[in-house]
Design an enzyme around this catalytic site. Structure first.
Site, PDB file in Angstrom:
ATOM      1  N   ASP A 155       0.814  -1.211   0.000  1.00 43.78           N
ATOM      2  CA  ASP A 155       0.000   0.000   0.000  1.00 43.78           C
ATOM      3  C   ASP A 155       0.852   1.267   0.000  1.00 43.78           C
ATOM      4  OD1 ASP A 155      -2.234  -1.606   0.133  1.00 43.78           O
ATOM      5  OD2 ASP A 155      -2.500  -1.378   2.299  1.00 43.78           O
ATOM      6  N   LYS A 156       0.269   2.331  -0.464  1.00 42.62           N
ATOM      7  CA  LYS A 156       0.947   3.628  -0.519  1.00 42.62           C
ATOM      8  C   LYS A 156       1.570   4.001   0.830  1.00 42.62           C
ATOM      9  CE  LYS A 156      -0.108   8.572  -0.815  1.00 42.62           C
ATOM     10  NZ  LYS A 156      -1.173   9.585  -0.978  1.00 42.62           N
TER      11      LYS A 156
END
Length: 340
Positions: A155-156
């Site tokens: 994830d970011k």
């Protein structure tokens, strides 16, 4: 509209194409590489032979050679790395931390806040843009112009280790390891609550019916994909617990959804309810302390710490570990001092 940051973070399995073919009763004997060229859309002979050489093509659950001749009613299963989307990637001189690199692959320690792959509203500033710059002198791969081979994603706002392939053969072989769940992936996470003992979370994970930007855990396979996370308690810090998570599967937001499912959402995880006080006292001093922690680490407390795999080229097991980033280490230090 769904959150673009969430949409661009596909689960690991979605990077691969899974095909199952039952050969027709009237099929004449034909080499499997030629047979698959006729049956699989947009598959070059080179792509098929790479998959066969990597053991990604099974006939009746057994590996075969390219010269194998298919027979009527043979059951063929194939795992291909998905070709990338036809999106131009612009090289950008963005600093990235490379932990290891050779002619076949590299391991990157991704910073929190960096999107992995270009997508809606994130066409620049991504890890792939940075990798395109780093790889600008390398030959392009057929069907992969301008985009290094992502083997998996995180994830970011999750920090930590990512494995990148530098050629199609390596990518195909690493894809098989991910598909077979033989990759070692350990995350470190800070979660709300006092976890009593080590455990395992399982369930079918799929998009939430109430909030499409998050994932939920279901008890039915028609609502999601099977997921398994093993967790080990590392340190108890009063109202929060530091744990290590071993992934057996690699689904979108798996650890985040699993920990929320058992009542221990990740600390400071806004999407999964961890960005508010869940455990603790009502004293103003405590509320201010937690708020200060949120300001130090305004993202989920999740770090991809350990990554291990069998190197396709040298055929040796390799394992890497990334130290905790500064924000995670600072929050841990604050909780340790608070609980003394």
């Amino acid at each position: 509209m769904e959150n673009p940051d969430v949409l661009q973070e596909a689960e690991d399995q979605d990077l691969y194409e899974h095909l199952n073919i039952v050969v027709d009763k009237g099929q004449s004997l034909l080499r499997i590489d030629k047979f698959l060229m006729y049956r699989v859309n947009n598959a070059s002979r080179n792509r098929i032979q790479n998959a066969i050489d990597a053991g990604n093509v099974l006939v009746n659950q057994k590996t075969v050679k390219p010269s194998y001749k298919v027979k009527p009613l043979d059951e063929i299963s194939i795992v291909f790395p998905h070709p990338p989307r036809d999106t131009e990637v612009y090289p950008e001189d963005i600093p990235i931390e490379i932990i290891y690199e050779d002619n076949d692959l590299l391991v990157v320690n991704k910073a929190a806040g960096m999107v992995v792959h270009p997508g809606y509203a994130n066409y620049t500033g991504t890890l792939v843009n940075a990798l395109a710059y780093h790889f600008e002198q390398l030959p392009q791969l057929t069907g992969n112009e301008g985009r290094p081979g992502l083997v998996h994603r995180i994830d970011k706002d999750t920090s930590g280790l990512l494995l990148i392939s530098k050629n199609e053969g390596t990518m195909t072989r690493l894809a098989k390891q991910f598909y077979d769940h033989t990759i070692t992936r350990r995350y470190i996470a800070l979660v709300w609550g006092d976890i009593a003992e080590n455990g395992t979370v399982t369930g079918y994970i799929g998009r939430s019916a109430k909030n499409r930007i998050i994932m939920d855990i279901y008890d039915s396979e028609d609502k999601g994909k099977w997921s398994v996370t093993h967790y080990t308690v590392l340190e108890r810090l009063g109202y929060v617990t530091l744990i290590s998570c071993q992934l057996e599967t690699g689904r979108t937001h798996q650890i985040r959804a699993h920990m929320k499912h058992i009542g221990h959402p990740l600390f400071s995880d806004a999407n999964y309810g961890g960005d508010k006080i869940i455990k603790g006292t009502t004293f103003a001093k405590y509320k201010q302390f937690v708020q200060n922690c949120f300001e130090v680490m305004p993202r989920q407390a999740l770090h991809a710490q350990v990554l291990g795999f069998m190197h396709p080229g040298v055929r040796q097991y390799m394992e890497f570990e990334a130290p905790l980033p500064a924000d995670f280490a600072a929050v841990l230090d604050k909780w340790r001092k608070y609980t003394q």
